[in-house]
Design an enzyme around this catalytic site. Structure first.
Site, PDB file in Angstrom:
ATOM      1  N   ASN A 151      -7.331  -4.731   1.424  1.00 33.78           N
ATOM      2  CA  ASN A 151      -6.964  -4.123   0.139  1.00 33.78           C
ATOM      3  C   ASN A 151      -6.552  -5.200  -0.858  1.00 33.78           C
ATOM      4  OD1 ASN A 151      -5.455  -0.878   0.595  1.00 33.78           O
ATOM      5  ND2 ASN A 151      -6.920  -1.857   1.946  1.00 33.78           N
ATOM      6  N   THR A 205      -6.108  -0.832  10.570  1.00 29.62           N
ATOM      7  CA  THR A 205      -6.892  -1.888   9.932  1.00 29.62           C
ATOM      8  C   THR A 205      -8.237  -2.085  10.638  1.00 29.62           C
ATOM      9  OG1 THR A 205      -6.944  -4.303   9.714  1.00 29.62           O
ATOM     10  CG2 THR A 205      -5.463  -3.452  11.358  1.00 29.62           C
ATOM     11  N   ASP A 206      -9.177  -2.681   9.924  1.00 26.11           N
ATOM     12  CA  ASP A 206     -10.466  -3.034  10.554  1.00 26.11           C
ATOM     13  C   ASP A 206     -10.301  -4.177  11.564  1.00 26.11           C
ATOM     14  OD1 ASP A 206      -9.976  -5.094   8.715  1.00 26.11           O
ATOM     15  OD2 ASP A 206     -11.866  -4.886   7.639  1.00 26.11           O
ATOM     16  N   GLU A 207      -9.165  -4.886  11.488  1.00 22.89           N
ATOM     17  CA  GLU A 207      -9.018  -6.095  12.315  1.00 22.89           C
ATOM     18  C   GLU A 207      -8.900  -5.779  13.803  1.00 22.89           C
ATOM     19  OE1 GLU A 207      -6.574  -9.161  10.668  1.00 22.89           O
ATOM     20  OE2 GLU A 207      -6.790  -8.383   8.640  1.00 22.89           O
ATOM     21  N   GLU A 234       4.569  -5.197  10.134  1.00 21.44           N
ATOM     22  CA  GLU A 234       4.397  -6.609   9.810  1.00 21.44           C
ATOM     23  C   GLU A 234       2.902  -6.754   9.600  1.00 21.44           C
ATOM     24  OE1 GLU A 234       6.459  -9.046   9.283  1.00 21.44           O
ATOM     25  OE2 GLU A 234       8.294  -7.953   9.762  1.00 21.44           O
ATOM     26  N   SER A 235       2.483  -7.321   8.462  1.00 19.85           N
ATOM     27  CA  SER A 235       1.085  -7.143   8.066  1.00 19.85           C
ATOM     28  C   SER A 235       0.286  -8.436   7.856  1.00 19.85           C
ATOM     29  CB  SER A 235       1.037  -6.311   6.784  1.00 19.85           C
ATOM     30  OG  SER A 235       1.531  -7.060   5.689  1.00 19.85           O
ATOM     31  N   SER A 244      -1.237  -6.070  17.908  1.00 22.73           N
ATOM     32  CA  SER A 244      -0.115  -5.124  17.788  1.00 22.73           C
ATOM     33  C   SER A 244      -0.562  -3.851  17.061  1.00 22.73           C
ATOM     34  CB  SER A 244       1.077  -5.782  17.073  1.00 22.73           C
ATOM     35  OG  SER A 244       0.763  -6.059  15.722  1.00 22.73           O
ATOM     36  N   LYS A 245      -1.469  -3.975  16.102  1.00 23.47           N
ATOM     37  CA  LYS A 245      -1.993  -2.777  15.423  1.00 23.47           C
ATOM     38  C   LYS A 245      -2.864  -1.971  16.399  1.00 23.47           C
ATOM     39  CE  LYS A 245      -1.637  -1.642  11.659  1.00 23.47           C
ATOM     40  NZ  LYS A 245      -0.596  -0.792  10.995  1.00 23.47           N
ATOM     41  N   LYS A 255      -1.082 -13.052   0.660  1.00 22.41           N
ATOM     42  CA  LYS A 255      -2.468 -12.687   0.967  1.00 22.41           C
ATOM     43  C   LYS A 255      -3.385 -13.368  -0.048  1.00 22.41           C
ATOM     44  CE  LYS A 255      -0.901  -9.777   4.117  1.00 22.41           C
ATOM     45  NZ  LYS A 255      -0.397  -8.453   3.895  1.00 22.41           N
ATOM     46  N   TYR A 313      -1.288 -10.082  15.226  1.00 22.60           N
ATOM     47  CA  TYR A 313      -1.232  -8.947  14.289  1.00 22.60           C
ATOM     48  C   TYR A 313      -2.185  -7.842  14.728  1.00 22.60           C
ATOM     49  CZ  TYR A 313      -2.522  -6.127  10.206  1.00 22.60           C
ATOM     50  OH  TYR A 313      -2.830  -5.074   9.375  1.00 22.60           O
ATOM     51  N   SER A 314      -3.463  -8.188  14.903  1.00 27.89           N
ATOM     52  CA  SER A 314      -4.432  -7.120  15.196  1.00 27.89           C
ATOM     53  C   SER A 314      -4.182  -6.522  16.578  1.00 27.89           C
ATOM     54  CB  SER A 314      -5.869  -7.621  15.038  1.00 27.89           C
ATOM     55  OG  SER A 314      -6.112  -8.763  15.803  1.00 27.89           O
ATOM     56  N   ILE A 360       0.840  -1.209   0.000  1.00 28.59           N
ATOM     57  CA  ILE A 360       0.000   0.000   0.000  1.00 28.59           C
ATOM     58  C   ILE A 360       0.873   1.257   0.000  1.00 28.59           C
ATOM     59  CG2 ILE A 360      -1.972   1.159   1.059  1.00 28.59           C
ATOM     60  CD1 ILE A 360      -2.677  -1.481   2.450  1.00 28.59           C
ATOM     61  N   ARG A 380     -14.839 -11.069   4.246  1.00 31.04           N
ATOM     62  CA  ARG A 380     -13.988  -9.880   4.291  1.00 31.04           C
ATOM     63  C   ARG A 380     -14.611  -8.806   3.408  1.00 31.04           C
ATOM     64  NH1 ARG A 380     -12.556 -12.411   7.876  1.00 31.04           N
ATOM     65  NH2 ARG A 380     -10.475 -13.061   8.540  1.00 31.04           N
TER      66      ARG A 380
END
Ligand code: NAD
Ligand code: TYD
Length: 361
Positions: free
Chosen positions: A196, A141-143, A91-92, A169-170, A205, A166-167, A16, A230
């Site tokens: 995305n 993110t939405d997560e 990290e995504s 940490s975001k 992904k 992941y979510s 992105i 999603r």
């Protein structure tokens, strides 16, 4: 008035962030400033994605480095007189966060902290206040909101409930961003976006992995019952939203960005098969036969959906590309860029595939 002249983009060698830099230099009306891309070139980063812009010289600069390395970050603020940060570096990938969460805490939490604190220091005035013509925009993110039932959508007021490393940490990084605004007066904006897809996405992904596996005659792994949902958005629609927020978003606010375009994974895959078969000259029946149900992701969130009314009503943004059109552009891009794909499907990628998918199948 925001300055928007010397923009630090973190993670611009990734999916992105790279599309964002290209957009700023080629399409953003009225932008004449400089862009510095700070990227650690992890497995997901590819300097080649922007090599044409780098060769052109002038307003685009690449700096190799880690966002959690304070001296590196401070030196960049000084060297380029940064007035805007657009923070994509992370990290995504959820699956990787399950196998190895430490890198997610280091980059997503400590890295974001380091950037925020360096910005607070660099943008400080002699009277102890902070400059207000600057901006720290955080990409989230939405997560962070966790998993939805069959109905409803996340709004900006929904409580955070992250369920993967992941979510989590975001979510932690989002809280730090808002804390720096409320505590120190750092001018921030934050956006949470849904899934995305588009050019230059690393093929771990769902969409790029499936396209490339079809082209290479490999199985198409579907987690669990394939009915997780999603919300999908074409990357350029996300980027236009971020550019709109930088220009017009209210300081201290968060905005939701999404496709309002929900798909069960298995239905999405069927559409993607038809498009890839047509464009790649493949047999759709054979591709459908290569769908392989595999062990589910632990803690797999069932459904995400975003309510985007705030950004639409307040800032006038809306999605422009339909889903089929976006998928067609994406498949076209992967078909046209085998060199880029070969360049990233290297040893590290193979190791990951072996560890994750091949075992599941
Ligand atoms: P990506 O994995 O494609 O790219 C991440 C980039 O960050 C890479 O270039 C990598 O080298 C760089 N990076 C990683 N760790 C770094 C570090 N410590 N220092 C400097 N650079 C580092 O990710 P993406 O899909 O482009 O996502 C970008 C941002 O958008 C992330 O913050 C992600 O959480 C968020 N987001 C992604 C999606 C999506 O669908 N991909 C959706 C919503 C939000
Ligand atoms: P992904 O692209 O990893 O994004 P996220 O987990 O951040 O939403 O996965 C999208 C959805 O597709 C998710 O429900 C997991 C599922 N999935 C598969 O079924 N097979 C795959 O090979 C991958 C990568 C994902």
């Amino acid at each position: 008035m925001r300055s928007l002249q010397n923009i630090l983009v973190t993670g611009g060698a990734g999916f992105i962030g790279g599309n964002f830099i290209r957009f700023l230099l080629e399409k953003a009306a009225g932008f004449s400033g400089r862009i510095v891309n700070l990227d650690a070139l992890t497995y997901a980063g590819n300097r080649k994605s922007l090599e044409d812009l780098e060769a052109r010289g002038g307003r685009y600069f690449f700096e190799y480095g880690d966002i959690s390395d304070r001296p590196t970050v401070e030196a960049i603020f000084e060297k380029y007189r940064i007035d805007t940060v657009v923070h994509f570096a992370a990290e995504s990938h959820v699956d990787r966060s399950i196998l190895g969460p430490e890198a997610f805490v280091k980059t997503n939490v400590m890295g974001t902290f380091t950037l925020l604190d360096a910005a607070r220091n660099y943008w400080g005035e002699s009277d102890g206040t902070l400059r207000q013509d600057v901006l720290f925009h955080h990409i989230s993110t939405d997560e962070v909101y966790g998993s939805l039932g069959e109905t409803g959508a996340f709004t900006e007021a929904t409580a955070y409930d992250p369920r993967s490393p992941y979510s989590a940490s975001k979510a932690a990084s989002d809280h730090l961003v808002m804390a720096y605004h409320h505590t120190y007066g750092l001018p921030v904006t934050l956006s949470n976006c849904s899934n995305n897809y588009g050019p230059y996405q690393f093929p771990e992904k769902l969409i790029p992995l499936s396209i490339l596996n079809m082209l290479e005659g490999k199985p198409l792994p579907v987690y669990g019952d394939g009915r997780n949902i999603r919300d999908w958005l074409y990357v350029e629609d996300h980027i236009r939203a971020v550019w709109t927020i930088l220009q017009k978003g209210r300081t201290g606010e968060k905005y939701h960005i999404g496709g309002e375009n929900e798909w069960e994974n298995i239905q999405l895959l069927r559409v993607l098969i038809d498009i890839t078969a047509k464009k790649g000259g493949l047999d759709p029946e054979k591709l459908r036969g290569s769908i392989t149900y595999v062990t589910d992701r632990p803690g797999h969130d069932r459904r995400y959906a975003m309510d985007c009314s705030k950004i639409k009503e307040e800032l006038g943004w809306k999605q422009e590309l339909g889903f089929e059109e976006g998928l067609e552009k994406t498949v076209d891009w992967y078909l046209a860029n085998p060199g880029w794909i070969a360049g990233i499907r290297t040893g590290e990628y193979r190791k990951w595939i072996e560890k994750n998918y091949e075992k599941r199948i």
